[in-house]
Design an enzyme around this catalytic site. Structure first.
Site, PDB file in Angstrom:
ATOM      1  N   THR A   1       0.815  -1.227   0.000  1.00 21.31           N
ATOM      2  CA  THR A   1       0.000   0.000   0.000  1.00 21.31           C
ATOM      3  C   THR A   1       0.842   1.268   0.000  1.00 21.31           C
ATOM      4  O   THR A   1       0.473   2.267  -0.617  1.00 21.31           O
ATOM      5  CB  THR A   1      -0.925   0.000   1.245  1.00 21.31           C
ATOM      6  OG1 THR A   1      -1.794  -1.120   1.131  1.00 21.31           O
ATOM      7  CG2 THR A   1      -1.758   1.264   1.342  1.00 21.31           C
TER       8      THR A   1
ATOM      9  N   ASP B   1       1.307  -6.447  -4.641  1.00 25.67           N
ATOM     10  CA  ASP B   1       0.511  -6.483  -3.419  1.00 25.67           C
ATOM     11  C   ASP B   1       1.041  -7.707  -2.669  1.00 25.67           C
ATOM     12  O   ASP B   1       1.217  -8.777  -3.273  1.00 25.67           O
ATOM     13  CB  ASP B   1      -0.958  -6.681  -3.797  1.00 25.67           C
ATOM     14  CG  ASP B   1      -1.876  -6.627  -2.585  1.00 25.67           C
ATOM     15  OD1 ASP B   1      -2.779  -5.791  -2.571  1.00 25.67           O
ATOM     16  OD2 ASP B   1      -1.697  -7.450  -1.654  1.00 25.67           O
TER      17      ASP B   1
ATOM     18  N   THR C   1       1.535  -4.910   4.073  1.00 25.55           N
ATOM     19  CA  THR C   1       1.354  -5.369   5.456  1.00 25.55           C
ATOM     20  C   THR C   1       0.755  -6.778   5.528  1.00 25.55           C
ATOM     21  O   THR C   1       0.969  -7.488   6.505  1.00 25.55           O
ATOM     22  CB  THR C   1       0.443  -4.408   6.246  1.00 25.55           C
ATOM     23  OG1 THR C   1      -0.792  -4.260   5.538  1.00 25.55           O
ATOM     24  CG2 THR C   1       1.096  -3.060   6.431  1.00 25.55           C
TER      25      THR C   1
HETATM   26  N1  ASP Z   1      -2.818  -5.563   0.349  1.00 21.57           N
HETATM   27  C1  ASP Z   1      -1.716  -4.730   0.773  1.00 21.57           C
HETATM   28  C2  ASP Z   1      -0.456  -5.565   0.762  1.00 21.57           C
HETATM   29  O1  ASP Z   1      -0.226  -6.327   1.651  1.00 21.57           O
HETATM   30  C3  ASP Z   1      -1.986  -4.173   2.138  1.00 21.57           C
HETATM   31  C4  ASP Z   1      -0.897  -3.268   2.666  1.00 21.57           C
HETATM   32  O2  ASP Z   1       0.125  -3.038   2.106  1.00 21.57           O
HETATM   33  O3  ASP Z   1      -1.089  -2.759   3.769  1.00 21.57           O
HETATM   34  O4  ASP Z   1       0.332  -5.458  -0.161  1.00 21.57           O
END
Ligand code: ASP
Length: 345
Positions: free
Chosen positions: A17, A61, A93
């Site tokens: 993200t 992602d 994340t």
């Molecule tokens: N879907 C994203 C990922 O894990 C969520 C994030 O980065 O917070 O790449």
């Protein structure tokens, strides 16, 4: 400080993200180019470090993370190890705790920081948490005391807290405090100052050169217990052709139903050489096999206690150990041992 004394930091951008942008047509978030991301944080230029970057192509992602990308990360760090004082990995994340755990096992003699971070809001959004996360992660990666790195571990830095990576779990998808380390204290807290918890940081015992070991075996599954778990489904999972290891997500301090069919299935699997690792569904506390009647039979069936390990650290530990071509006895032995601070024992 002269330019040659400047700490050199390598930022490795894998996606997530932090570097995403909303597609004007589909309204979905997708990763953008790293150069654009750096443009959003001119503050980085104010740090008195020499900062370089590498972008993984394509940025992803982290739901699309794979063991092949863990290997690529480990190799990238190995290749650049002597030229940098610390490394920052930008990562989504969703699977950050898995990658942090896998990397922790893959490195031997790590004596420089590998700090993973990301954000809940893209860096281009006004209220982003990405700027603070990235800037402080870079500062931690550069931190030295008496010429030595302050945190020579694979860590996750998020929302003012630095955690040992293989102790973390993503706990929240809506708030900035996305990660928790329930069974191990923070290694540092960033307020007005960054305060390090020196006694809780692992320093390398050997002075050897960095080595990486990226062999993993993905023939593993995670099975979560729940009341009503169907005996045939469970049994057919344990009989999957080629299956090597199972993380059993048990209740509380490691309990599972005492039903005869479950114990029989487990015993059969253990006899076939499938490694069974008991990890609690509770994020805090630990597996204590034999504490209740409902876990005593597990021990006798050949199930190994995961102790206070997270599911993320458990599944990656199992993959890593199965990838080492050890005997069954040695695999089980090392599962119970503390390899990289992932368990207390
Ligand atoms: N879907 C994203 C990922 O894990 C969520 C994030 O980065 O917070 O790449």
């Amino acid at each position: 400080m002269s330019p040659i004394d400047k700490s050199a930091i390598l930022i490795i951008y894998t996606g997530g993200t932090i570097g995403m942008r909303e597609d004007p047509v589909t309204r979905t978030l997708a990763p953008m180019k790293f150069e654009l991301l750096l443009d959003e944080i001119p503050e980085l230029n104010k740090l008195d470090y020499s900062i370089s970057s590498i972008t993984f192509n394509p940025p992803i992602d982290s739901s699309n993370m794979t063991p092949a990308i863990w290997t690529k990360l480990a190799r990238t760090i190995e290749k650049n190890y002597s030229r940098y004082d610390g490394f920052v990995i930008l990562h989504g994340t969703d699977t950050m705790s898995y990658t942090a755990s896998a990397l922790s096992y893959m490195f031997e003699n790590l004596d420089k920081p590998v700090i993973m971070t990301g954000s809940q809001l893209p860096i281009g959004v006004l209220r982003t948490d990405g700027k603070e996360n990235l800037i402080t992660a870079v500062q931690i990666a550069a931190a030295k005391k008496e010429g030595k790195s302050v945190v020579p571990e694979v860590c996750v830095y998020f929302d003012s807290q630095l955690f040992r990576g293989n102790r973390t779990t993503k706990k929240d998808s809506a708030h900035f405090s996305a990660f928790a380390s329930y069974n191990y204290p923070a290694l540092a807290k960033a307020g007005v100052d960054i305060v390090y918890n020196h006694e809780k940081i692992n320093y390398p015992k050997n002075k050897g050169l960095l080595k990486i070991n990226t062999n993993v075996d993905d023939r593993v599954v995670v099975v979560k217990m729940f009341p009503g778990l169907n005996n045939q489904y469970f049994d057919s999972i344990l009989q999957l052709p080629g299956l090597k290891g199972v993380v059993l997500e048990s209740y509380g301090s490691g309990n599972m139903p005492t039903s005869g069919w479950l114990i029989t299935s487990l015993r059969k699997a253990a006899r076939k050489g499938i490694v069974l690792l008991n990890v609690s569904q509770c994020p805090g506390g630990k597996v204590m096999m034999g504490h209740y009647e409902t876990s005593l039979a597990l021990e006798q069936a050949g199930v190994i206690s995961g102790q206070d390990i997270t599911v993320e650290a458990a599944v990656t530990k199992l993959m890593f150990l199965l990838g080492q071509n050890l005997s069954l006895e040695d695999t089980k032995h090392y599962l119970g041992k503390n390899l990289k601070g992932e368990i207390e024992a």
